[in-house]
Motif scaffolding. Sequence first.
Motif, PDB file in Angstrom:
ATOM      1  N   HIS B  64       0.879  -1.178   0.000  1.00 18.57           N
ATOM      2  CA  HIS B  64       0.000   0.000   0.000  1.00 18.57           C
ATOM      3  C   HIS B  64       0.910   1.220   0.000  1.00 18.57           C
ATOM      4  O   HIS B  64       1.673   1.421   0.946  1.00 18.57           O
ATOM      5  N   ARG B 117      -2.347  -0.651  -4.187  1.00 18.39           N
ATOM      6  CA  ARG B 117      -3.104  -1.189  -3.059  1.00 18.39           C
ATOM      7  C   ARG B 117      -2.764  -2.641  -2.746  1.00 18.39           C
ATOM      8  O   ARG B 117      -3.325  -3.220  -1.826  1.00 18.39           O
ATOM      9  N   ALA B 150      -0.845  -0.564   5.815  1.00 13.77           N
ATOM     10  CA  ALA B 150      -1.625  -1.584   5.117  1.00 13.77           C
ATOM     11  C   ALA B 150      -2.401  -2.413   6.123  1.00 13.77           C
ATOM     12  O   ALA B 150      -2.031  -2.495   7.299  1.00 13.77           O
ATOM     13  N   VAL B 165      -8.487   0.928   2.333  1.00 12.07           N
ATOM     14  CA  VAL B 165      -7.815   0.230   1.230  1.00 12.07           C
ATOM     15  C   VAL B 165      -8.203   0.844  -0.108  1.00 12.07           C
ATOM     16  O   VAL B 165      -7.358   1.120  -0.953  1.00 12.07           O
ATOM     17  N   ALA B 336      -7.786  -6.131  -2.608  1.00 14.38           N
ATOM     18  CA  ALA B 336      -7.843  -4.685  -2.803  1.00 14.38           C
ATOM     19  C   ALA B 336      -9.010  -4.218  -3.672  1.00 14.38           C
ATOM     20  O   ALA B 336      -9.381  -3.042  -3.618  1.00 14.38           O
ATOM     21  N   ASN B 371      -5.312  -5.165   1.866  1.00 13.74           N
ATOM     22  CA  ASN B 371      -4.202  -4.869   0.950  1.00 13.74           C
ATOM     23  C   ASN B 371      -3.526  -6.143   0.467  1.00 13.74           C
ATOM     24  O   ASN B 371      -2.352  -6.369   0.719  1.00 13.74           O
TER      25      ASN B 371
END
Lengths: 192, 461, 336
Positions: B64, B117, B150, B165, B336, B371
């Motif tokens: 992330h 992500r 994350a 996210v 994600a 993530n």
Amino acid sequence: MASQVVNLRVNERSREFLAAPGTPLLSSLRDALGLMAAKRGCAQGSCGTCTVLLDGRPVMSCLVAVETVDGASVRTLEGVARGGDLDEVQSAFLEGFATQCGFCTAGMIMTAEALLDRNPDPTRAEVVEAISGNVCRCTGYGPIVDAILDAAARRRKEDAAARRKEDIAARWGTADIAATPGTADAAARRRS
Amino acid sequence: MRYKTNPIDRTYFPDEPAPDFNVIGSVVQRSDALGHVTGRSSFFEDLSPPGLLHLKAHRSTRHHARLATVDTSEALAVPGVVRVLTHADIPNNVFTPLKLIGVQPDDEPVLAEGKVRYLGEPICAVVAETEAAAQEGAARVRVGYEELPAVFDVEEALAEGAPIVNEYHGHNYFTYEGHHCRRIRFGDVEAAFAAADHVFEWRYQSAPIEHAPTETTGCVVVPQPDGRLRIHSDTQACFFTLDNTALILGTPFNRLRIVGGTVGGGFGGKVDVAVEPVACVAAMLTGQPVKYVYSRYEEMQVSSPRAAERIYIKDAVTADGRIIGRKITLYVDAGAYSRHSPYGTTKAAAHLPGPYSIPNVWADCHCVFTNRTPSSAMRGFGVTIGDFALESQMDRIARALGMDPLRLRLRNAYRDGDLKAHRKVAEGTALVEVIQKAAEMVGHELPEEYRRMSSMDGGGR
Amino acid sequence: MARLRGRGYASVNYPTGMNLGGDPSQALIHATTTGTFVVSLSSVDLGQGLKTVVAQCAAETLGLPMENILVDTADTDTGPHCMGTFASRGTHRVGNAVIMAAAEAREVMLAVAAEELEVDAGDLETDGTGYIQVKGAQERRIHITDLALAAHFTHGRTISGRGMFLKEKNDPVPETGEMDPDSCQAHACTVAVVEVDDETGVVEVLEMHNAYEIGRALNPAMVAQQVEGGAWMGMSHALFEATEPYYPARDHGPRDFTEYLMPGAADIPAYHNAILERPAGNGPFGAKGIGEMTANAPIPAIANAIFDACGVRLDTMPFTPERVLRGLDELRGYHD
């Protein structure tokens, strides 16, 4: 480094082509020679879909740098059937429903060809060991093992019939080969 | 006979008319098998048009992060590299594949835009004359990241204060018609717990699972003389891929043609429209054929897996083995992006509480963003992991009650005419009979009362 | 050390068709001049055998042999729309569409044959080998090859048919979850027999017994392929597979087939399978979809067999030797 000329005997035909150093045998077969039966499933020797016979031995062709095998003899699935007749392994896979998506089939059949060439009467355990480097995600392997054992039995039977005919021919100077088309032929071919 | 078949036992449904067909019910040779055993079946990668370019993605090395800089100059300098694509090259970069059946919002970029992500998210697409040059180019893209916190656990993702996210959703769950989860409300589950002799509650967990087809996901896009694009693909759904690709490209649908249908294993992994859009853009921009095929590593770690699921099941059970209430909380780890997980979560809800008639059922099924690699469709998704939990639960209940696990199932099995938790009347049921048959196969003795049970006519409960 | 044997059960159902419907598939059929029927589709065969099974549906409906059927599919320029191959929908949706198209084509075929034989179409039947004949007077007949030629060059008739299957889209009621998600349900019960090595934690599946109710086995050899291939995948899911072995931690992810473990040919159990048929009213010849469900019941059956063998309840997949050993340690009162 410059590309170099590589000579291979592929399915009993001489082939000459250019390859950059390090080009995998698989890429040469597919890209330079247009032989598409061997598949690229992982390009790192973990799946077996690219298996071909190199001087009679099964290799994962994605791992072989083609310039290192200059002059070698290669057999791919395209070279197994002759004149439209399936060989025993192909017939056994076809009739035994040993294919589903078909992507592993070429590698499985070539692995089986190599096994049966060196061991005409394998045990189930020997078949299992032979295909242990070939991944199949569809069938659960059982039908493939059965098909290879079936192919071995068919081939032994056919070879015995061919030997009988050769025997008769040697003794009497003739044999009714036409009654069993292709059999003596097939056996003679494999022994050659 | 060299192939296998399984015996068909007609004694369990004796009233069904005997089949009278010519070819239905017969073993017919597979029409594709001859091509497979001769190596002549043509898979998408067996096409090698002249002038073929190769595409490889540069992928996120962070879970992330904000993208501070993306420098493609070194990649462009690699001999053989023709072009490097970024999100700016994709006409409609943000999409979601199930928009075709009304699922919204669009929440996933074809190429990352502003942030990444999940680990492995594509940022740039490098197009080159050889596969090696494309790979080398992809390795030489330089990305500056600003790391963001994350979240990897579904319940942590739903806790207050968790990092967001996916901003397109604004929170870490998919919204179902204004609700934070897909719900089943049937009867009064709390009353059932109050009335029960036993209450059992257990937790189940799975990890993501890869489809692992022997043929990886990919396509070859070939520009045609009439300006159209012919896409050779191993998609599981030709028009679904065509429609999504056209929407992303912003082109009329009839500018595209998909040719496929010989696929080296799918298992649900080839309905994500993962490779076709960017390969089409590359083909349009270069005017040359383009191949984009996942490496085995990409197939294993970047392509969508089967979602990990966490399932809590709480059951109200009577002393004689009737399940009178079942409360389920399901967390589906979508990763994600949505892809097919909102659909799979609804499918999971429809499957609850399993093939049993339970008068009181409560379920909250959460589709959660984390993530990680987005999960998606896979063989039986929404059901496979649910069945692991439900059938483990049945075994545990049987053992806790000291009851034969098959009798517990037969006692609770749904029958024709039962109202399911999603309020559809069951018909054509046969759970009772497959249990009886399995018992017969392994010599598991069932008392007469259980052997006489049936899915029909009230079922002998 | 000991190898502990156990038996576990699981019974499941599985829905046929895209959840909540709204997933059409179309088929078009036409006869060539010599009586081959081309089935045009855009559906994808993933290796499950869709092309074969829909050809069977066409042959059965037309009353012609398999040799007279060609399936042309998976090209969006030439095939009509199909939603795709997923959700155990292919055989059900596409099969129904093909039957509908073939029934329409059969009607034209019989109408042209009626003209050729100068009888009423209602008096005709197909014999399954390629002849259309008068019921009760089998010597008055015409072969499909001659009929198709006549249709083209004498009557100017197209022998063709259109088919489509659509289960109307249903929207769930968000408050209650009321919905109509599926077309029918198939059923299975699996019994797994395992051995657990209490020193290594390795689980070996020795036997798997599967009873399936699938509506109709359209091609019994391909049903066997699905049942056995699915059982293997279920066993693989149960014992080996994870892209994140320490989920939710992201590390240790396997990258290829040497790291992503699956059972090999040496690891397969003895299978004993049986099929029941309770045809579905809306299925092609009664068939339900079983492409996906065959991987499902083996997983809990194996979990339950492991418990039966050694008393370890594995509530987390996959059931790796590490998890089995940790469970055994806990039973013995060991802690790390």
